[in-house]
Design a protein around this motif. Sequence first.
Motif, PDB file in Angstrom:
ATOM      1  N   ARG A  19       0.850  -1.185   0.000  1.00 52.56           N
ATOM      2  CA  ARG A  19       0.000   0.000   0.000  1.00 52.56           C
ATOM      3  C   ARG A  19       0.887   1.236   0.000  1.00 52.56           C
ATOM      4  O   ARG A  19       1.690   1.427   0.926  1.00 52.56           O
ATOM      5  CB  ARG A  19      -0.940   0.038   1.199  1.00 52.56           C
ATOM      6  CG  ARG A  19      -1.954   1.176   1.090  1.00 52.56           C
ATOM      7  CD  ARG A  19      -2.951   1.211   2.227  1.00 52.56           C
ATOM      8  NE  ARG A  19      -2.395   1.814   3.432  1.00 52.56           N
ATOM      9  CZ  ARG A  19      -3.131   2.339   4.407  1.00 52.56           C
ATOM     10  NH1 ARG A  19      -4.458   2.316   4.319  1.00 52.56           N
ATOM     11  NH2 ARG A  19      -2.556   2.839   5.479  1.00 52.56           N
ATOM     12  N   LEU A  20       0.736   2.031  -1.030  1.00 51.97           N
ATOM     13  CA  LEU A  20       1.440   3.295  -1.107  1.00 51.97           C
ATOM     14  C   LEU A  20       0.584   4.393  -0.509  1.00 51.97           C
ATOM     15  O   LEU A  20      -0.642   4.373  -0.631  1.00 51.97           O
ATOM     16  CB  LEU A  20       1.766   3.643  -2.564  1.00 51.97           C
ATOM     17  CG  LEU A  20       2.545   2.614  -3.368  1.00 51.97           C
ATOM     18  CD1 LEU A  20       2.834   3.141  -4.767  1.00 51.97           C
ATOM     19  CD2 LEU A  20       3.820   2.201  -2.668  1.00 51.97           C
ATOM     20  N   SER A  21       1.253   5.338   0.135  1.00 52.58           N
ATOM     21  CA  SER A  21       0.569   6.502   0.701  1.00 52.58           C
ATOM     22  C   SER A  21       1.171   7.768   0.116  1.00 52.58           C
ATOM     23  O   SER A  21       2.355   7.812  -0.230  1.00 52.58           O
ATOM     24  CB  SER A  21       0.722   6.523   2.224  1.00 52.58           C
ATOM     25  OG  SER A  21       0.173   5.372   2.814  1.00 52.58           O
ATOM     26  N   CYS A  22       0.356   8.788   0.051  1.00 42.68           N
ATOM     27  CA  CYS A  22       0.817  10.078  -0.468  1.00 42.68           C
ATOM     28  C   CYS A  22       0.108  11.176   0.299  1.00 42.68           C
ATOM     29  O   CYS A  22      -1.130  11.216   0.329  1.00 42.68           O
ATOM     30  CB  CYS A  22       0.514  10.184  -1.953  1.00 42.68           C
ATOM     31  SG  CYS A  22       0.721  11.842  -2.657  1.00 42.68           S
ATOM     32  N   THR A  23       0.876  12.029   0.911  1.00 41.49           N
ATOM     33  CA  THR A  23       0.282  13.171   1.598  1.00 41.49           C
ATOM     34  C   THR A  23       0.577  14.438   0.802  1.00 41.49           C
ATOM     35  O   THR A  23       1.666  14.597   0.234  1.00 41.49           O
ATOM     36  CB  THR A  23       0.825  13.315   3.021  1.00 41.49           C
ATOM     37  OG1 THR A  23       2.256  13.463   2.959  1.00 41.49           O
ATOM     38  CG2 THR A  23       0.500  12.097   3.853  1.00 41.49           C
ATOM     39  N   ALA A  24      -0.392  15.314   0.777  1.00 38.32           N
ATOM     40  CA  ALA A  24      -0.237  16.588   0.079  1.00 38.32           C
ATOM     41  C   ALA A  24      -0.646  17.712   1.015  1.00 38.32           C
ATOM     42  O   ALA A  24      -1.667  17.622   1.693  1.00 38.32           O
ATOM     43  CB  ALA A  24      -1.089  16.622  -1.178  1.00 38.32           C
ATOM     44  N   SER A  25       0.152  18.739   1.057  1.00 37.51           N
ATOM     45  CA  SER A  25      -0.157  19.868   1.937  1.00 37.51           C
ATOM     46  C   SER A  25      -1.241  20.736   1.310  1.00 37.51           C
ATOM     47  O   SER A  25      -1.589  20.592   0.143  1.00 37.51           O
ATOM     48  CB  SER A  25       1.109  20.683   2.194  1.00 37.51           C
ATOM     49  OG  SER A  25       1.606  21.221   0.985  1.00 37.51           O
ATOM     50  N   GLY A  26      -1.772  21.632   2.120  1.00 38.10           N
ATOM     51  CA  GLY A  26      -2.786  22.550   1.602  1.00 38.10           C
ATOM     52  C   GLY A  26      -4.111  22.375   2.309  1.00 38.10           C
ATOM     53  O   GLY A  26      -4.504  21.261   2.666  1.00 38.10           O
ATOM     54  N   ARG A  27      -4.795  23.496   2.517  1.00 44.48           N
ATOM     55  CA  ARG A  27      -6.050  23.471   3.256  1.00 44.48           C
ATOM     56  C   ARG A  27      -7.230  23.019   2.413  1.00 44.48           C
ATOM     57  O   ARG A  27      -8.307  22.762   2.953  1.00 44.48           O
ATOM     58  CB  ARG A  27      -6.323  24.860   3.827  1.00 44.48           C
ATOM     59  CG  ARG A  27      -5.380  25.246   4.963  1.00 44.48           C
ATOM     60  CD  ARG A  27      -5.674  26.631   5.481  1.00 44.48           C
ATOM     61  NE  ARG A  27      -5.330  27.660   4.511  1.00 44.48           N
ATOM     62  CZ  ARG A  27      -5.531  28.950   4.706  1.00 44.48           C
ATOM     63  NH1 ARG A  27      -6.118  29.367   5.802  1.00 44.48           N
ATOM     64  NH2 ARG A  27      -5.171  29.824   3.788  1.00 44.48           N
ATOM     65  N   THR A  28      -7.015  22.940   1.100  1.00 47.88           N
ATOM     66  CA  THR A  28      -8.119  22.550   0.226  1.00 47.88           C
ATOM     67  C   THR A  28      -7.862  21.194  -0.432  1.00 47.88           C
ATOM     68  O   THR A  28      -8.278  20.955  -1.570  1.00 47.88           O
ATOM     69  CB  THR A  28      -8.346  23.620  -0.848  1.00 47.88           C
ATOM     70  OG1 THR A  28      -7.137  23.794  -1.599  1.00 47.88           O
ATOM     71  CG2 THR A  28      -8.765  24.939  -0.229  1.00 47.88           C
ATOM     72  N   PHE A  29      -7.181  20.311   0.294  1.00 40.41           N
ATOM     73  CA  PHE A  29      -6.842  18.989  -0.246  1.00 40.41           C
ATOM     74  C   PHE A  29      -8.070  18.274  -0.780  1.00 40.41           C
ATOM     75  O   PHE A  29      -8.009  17.590  -1.787  1.00 40.41           O
ATOM     76  CB  PHE A  29      -6.175  18.144   0.832  1.00 40.41           C
ATOM     77  CG  PHE A  29      -5.928  16.717   0.408  1.00 40.41           C
ATOM     78  CD1 PHE A  29      -6.826  15.699   0.727  1.00 40.41           C
ATOM     79  CD2 PHE A  29      -4.795  16.392  -0.324  1.00 40.41           C
ATOM     80  CE1 PHE A  29      -6.598  14.390   0.323  1.00 40.41           C
ATOM     81  CE2 PHE A  29      -4.561  15.086  -0.737  1.00 40.41           C
ATOM     82  CZ  PHE A  29      -5.464  14.086  -0.405  1.00 40.41           C
TER      83      PHE A  29
END
Length: 119
Positions: A19-29
């Motif tokens: 399982r790959l995970s990806c986090t992205a910053s930003g308040r409107t994800f």
Amino acid sequence: QVQVVESGGGLVQAGGSLRLSCTASGRTFSSYTMAWFRQPPGKEREFVASIIWNDRSTYNGDSVKGRFTISRDNTKNTVYLQMNSLKPEDTAVYYCAAATAQGASYNYWGQGTQVTVSS
């Protein structure tokens, strides 16, 4: 500026799962279109799967459909790629990408995570 960071790659035997995970910053994800791409050794980068704000997902034809599942958790700013029944031909660097404007191209990319499937 949006930061995209992948994790979860590694070495697995054929038939196994990752399982790959990806986090992205930003308040409107929650509004981002998120996607996974991959680049096999010596080949061009190819689209794997994407997921939009309402959880509607798209997959790259028959190569991964039924084996890979993309999902997202907006409370964690994270998108996942569950990969089952892995095959040696799934070996690639997997990239996560974010499109922060509706209908726009993917404008933020992660650094990639290596997935190696041994036979």
